[in-house]
Motif scaffolding. Structure first.
Motif, mmCIF file in Angstrom:
data_model
loop_
_atom_site.group_PDB
_atom_site.id
_atom_site.type_symbol
_atom_site.label_atom_id
_atom_site.label_comp_id
_atom_site.label_asym_id
_atom_site.label_seq_id
_atom_site.Cartn_x
_atom_site.Cartn_y
_atom_site.Cartn_z
ATOM 1 N N VAL A 11 0.860 -1.177 0.000
ATOM 2 C CA VAL A 11 0.000 0.000 0.000
ATOM 3 C C VAL A 11 0.893 1.224 0.000
ATOM 4 C CG1 VAL A 11 -1.761 1.278 1.266
ATOM 5 C CG2 VAL A 11 -1.790 -1.222 1.289
ATOM 6 N N GLU A 12 0.726 2.068 -0.996
ATOM 7 C CA GLU A 12 1.488 3.311 -1.054
ATOM 8 C C GLU A 12 0.556 4.472 -0.752
ATOM 9 O OE1 GLU A 12 4.072 3.847 -4.388
ATOM 10 O OE2 GLU A 12 4.319 1.683 -4.618
ATOM 11 N N ILE A 13 0.930 5.257 0.237
ATOM 12 C CA ILE A 13 0.112 6.374 0.685
ATOM 13 C C ILE A 13 1.008 7.592 0.800
ATOM 14 C CG2 ILE A 13 -1.298 7.254 2.577
ATOM 15 C CD1 ILE A 13 -2.096 4.376 3.154
ATOM 16 N N ALA A 14 0.503 8.731 0.371
ATOM 17 C CA ALA A 14 1.282 9.962 0.448
ATOM 18 C C ALA A 14 1.663 10.250 1.894
ATOM 19 C CB ALA A 14 0.474 11.127 -0.129
ATOM 20 N N GLU A 15 2.898 10.715 2.083
ATOM 21 C CA GLU A 15 3.380 11.015 3.431
ATOM 22 C C GLU A 15 2.507 12.064 4.103
ATOM 23 O OE1 GLU A 15 7.531 11.796 3.950
ATOM 24 O OE2 GLU A 15 8.038 10.484 2.267
ATOM 25 N N ASP A 16 2.401 11.950 5.414
ATOM 26 C CA ASP A 16 1.663 12.894 6.252
ATOM 27 C C ASP A 16 0.172 12.963 5.926
ATOM 28 O OD1 ASP A 16 4.047 13.554 7.555
ATOM 29 O OD2 ASP A 16 4.506 15.096 6.074
ATOM 30 N N THR A 17 -0.349 11.967 5.208
ATOM 31 C CA THR A 17 -1.768 11.949 4.898
ATOM 32 C C THR A 17 -2.516 11.046 5.860
ATOM 33 O OG1 THR A 17 -1.262 12.300 2.567
ATOM 34 C CG2 THR A 17 -3.453 11.522 3.075
ATOM 35 N N TRP A 18 -2.000 9.843 6.044
ATOM 36 C CA TRP A 18 -2.620 8.833 6.889
ATOM 37 C C TRP A 18 -1.554 8.174 7.749
ATOM 38 C CZ3 TRP A 18 -7.871 7.638 6.317
ATOM 39 C CH2 TRP A 18 -8.499 8.150 5.197
ATOM 40 N N GLU A 19 -1.970 7.671 8.869
ATOM 41 C CA GLU A 19 -1.100 6.815 9.657
ATOM 42 C C GLU A 19 -1.580 5.390 9.429
ATOM 43 O OE1 GLU A 19 -0.122 5.596 14.251
ATOM 44 O OE2 GLU A 19 -0.944 7.582 13.861
ATOM 45 N N VAL A 20 -0.739 4.579 8.853
ATOM 46 C CA VAL A 20 -1.081 3.191 8.545
ATOM 47 C C VAL A 20 -0.282 2.278 9.459
ATOM 48 C CG1 VAL A 20 -1.066 1.396 6.776
ATOM 49 C CG2 VAL A 20 -1.569 3.758 6.144
ATOM 50 N N GLN A 21 -0.970 1.360 10.108
ATOM 51 C CA GLN A 21 -0.314 0.413 10.996
ATOM 52 C C GLN A 21 -0.672 -0.986 10.533
ATOM 53 O OE1 GLN A 21 -2.026 1.561 14.714
ATOM 54 N NE2 GLN A 21 -0.620 3.257 14.997
ATOM 55 N N ARG A 22 0.340 -1.832 10.400
ATOM 56 C CA ARG A 22 0.112 -3.224 10.026
ATOM 57 C C ARG A 22 0.268 -4.079 11.266
ATOM 58 N NH1 ARG A 22 2.016 -4.260 4.037
ATOM 59 N NH2 ARG A 22 1.490 -2.225 3.222
ATOM 60 N N VAL A 23 -0.727 -4.916 11.506
ATOM 61 C CA VAL A 23 -0.748 -5.763 12.687
ATOM 62 C C VAL A 23 -1.097 -7.180 12.231
ATOM 63 C CG1 VAL A 23 -1.883 -6.189 14.894
ATOM 64 C CG2 VAL A 23 -1.528 -3.836 14.113
ATOM 65 N N ALA A 24 -0.357 -8.158 12.711
ATOM 66 C CA ALA A 24 -0.656 -9.561 12.407
ATOM 67 C C ALA A 24 -1.064 -10.262 13.697
ATOM 68 C CB ALA A 24 0.564 -10.243 11.790
ATOM 69 N N ARG A 25 -2.211 -10.903 13.677
ATOM 70 C CA ARG A 25 -2.720 -11.628 14.845
ATOM 71 C C ARG A 25 -3.382 -12.910 14.387
ATOM 72 N NH1 ARG A 25 -5.859 -7.654 19.014
ATOM 73 N NH2 ARG A 25 -4.031 -6.603 19.803
ATOM 74 N N GLU A 26 -3.516 -13.832 15.305
ATOM 75 C CA GLU A 26 -4.248 -15.063 15.037
ATOM 76 C C GLU A 26 -5.571 -15.000 15.781
ATOM 77 O OE1 GLU A 26 -2.167 -18.719 15.548
ATOM 78 O OE2 GLU A 26 -0.331 -17.916 14.671
ATOM 79 N N GLY A 27 -6.579 -15.637 15.211
ATOM 80 C CA GLY A 27 -7.879 -15.693 15.861
ATOM 81 C C GLY A 27 -8.982 -15.428 14.870
ATOM 82 N N SER A 28 -10.159 -15.164 15.377
ATOM 83 C CA SER A 28 -11.312 -14.848 14.538
ATOM 84 C C SER A 28 -11.047 -13.513 13.851
ATOM 85 C CB SER A 28 -12.568 -14.737 15.398
ATOM 86 O OG SER A 28 -13.595 -14.086 14.695
ATOM 87 N N PRO A 29 -11.081 -13.471 12.513
ATOM 88 C CA PRO A 29 -10.749 -12.221 11.819
ATOM 89 C C PRO A 29 -11.574 -11.023 12.282
ATOM 90 C CG PRO A 29 -10.783 -14.016 10.250
ATOM 91 C CD PRO A 29 -11.296 -14.567 11.548
ATOM 92 N N ALA A 30 -12.880 -11.163 12.362
ATOM 93 C CA ALA A 30 -13.716 -10.029 12.759
ATOM 94 C C ALA A 30 -13.392 -9.586 14.182
ATOM 95 C CB ALA A 30 -15.195 -10.385 12.626
ATOM 96 N N ALA A 31 -13.264 -10.526 15.091
ATOM 97 C CA ALA A 31 -12.965 -10.195 16.486
ATOM 98 C C ALA A 31 -11.614 -9.508 16.612
ATOM 99 C CB ALA A 31 -13.007 -11.457 17.353
ATOM 100 N N GLU A 32 -10.622 -9.973 15.881
ATOM 101 C CA GLU A 32 -9.285 -9.375 15.958
ATOM 102 C C GLU A 32 -9.255 -7.987 15.320
ATOM 103 O OE1 GLU A 32 -6.882 -10.481 17.843
ATOM 104 O OE2 GLU A 32 -8.152 -12.170 18.370
ATOM 105 N N ILE A 33 -9.956 -7.809 14.208
ATOM 106 C CA ILE A 33 -10.032 -6.477 13.578
ATOM 107 C C ILE A 33 -10.668 -5.490 14.545
ATOM 108 C CG2 ILE A 33 -11.181 -5.141 11.753
ATOM 109 C CD1 ILE A 33 -10.795 -7.710 9.979
ATOM 110 N N LEU A 34 -11.758 -5.893 15.172
ATOM 111 C CA LEU A 34 -12.442 -5.022 16.133
ATOM 112 C C LEU A 34 -11.574 -4.741 17.355
ATOM 113 C CD1 LEU A 34 -15.955 -6.645 15.830
ATOM 114 C CD2 LEU A 34 -15.351 -4.303 15.142
ATOM 115 N N ALA A 35 -10.854 -5.743 17.837
ATOM 116 C CA ALA A 35 -9.986 -5.556 19.002
ATOM 117 C C ALA A 35 -8.875 -4.555 18.696
ATOM 118 C CB ALA A 35 -9.397 -6.892 19.442
ATOM 119 N N VAL A 36 -8.235 -4.696 17.545
ATOM 120 C CA VAL A 36 -7.158 -3.768 17.177
ATOM 121 C C VAL A 36 -7.722 -2.364 16.989
ATOM 122 C CG1 VAL A 36 -5.483 -3.167 15.385
ATOM 123 C CG2 VAL A 36 -5.646 -5.519 16.195
#
Length: 82
Positions: A11-36
């Motif tokens: 993912v390429e995003i212009a600097e200072d536009t968005w803060e993007v954080q990548r997180v890898a977790r195991e578990g139920s996808p919906a539950a983990e997305i909501l938790a993060v």
């Protein structure tokens, strides 16, 4: 992204536009997305969706539908085109 962390899409995003954080977790996808999202106090969740897959998704809802129902912030769902 659901799957191996090594397969995160580029993912390429212009600097200072968005803060993007990548997180890898195991578990139920919906539950983990909501938790993060709650832990990081997300302002927006962006998800790519391919719709439902099979009878179980039709009953309980796709991952995106589950996130939309429970998220405390707006969710932008975009269709996936291969």
């Amino acid at each position: 992204h659901i799957g191996a962390g090594s397969k995160f899409p580029r993912v390429e995003i212009a600097e200072d536009t968005w803060e993007v954080q990548r997180v890898a977790r195991e578990g139920s996808p919906a539950a983990e997305i909501l938790a993060v999202a709650n832990e990081r106090r997300a302002d927006l969740i962006i998800m790519v969706t391919a719709g439902t897959h099979g009878w179980l998704d039709a009953i309980r809802g796709s991952t995106t539908e589950q996130v939309i129902r429970e998220a405390k912030c707006p969710v932008l769902a975009m269709p996936y085109f291969s």
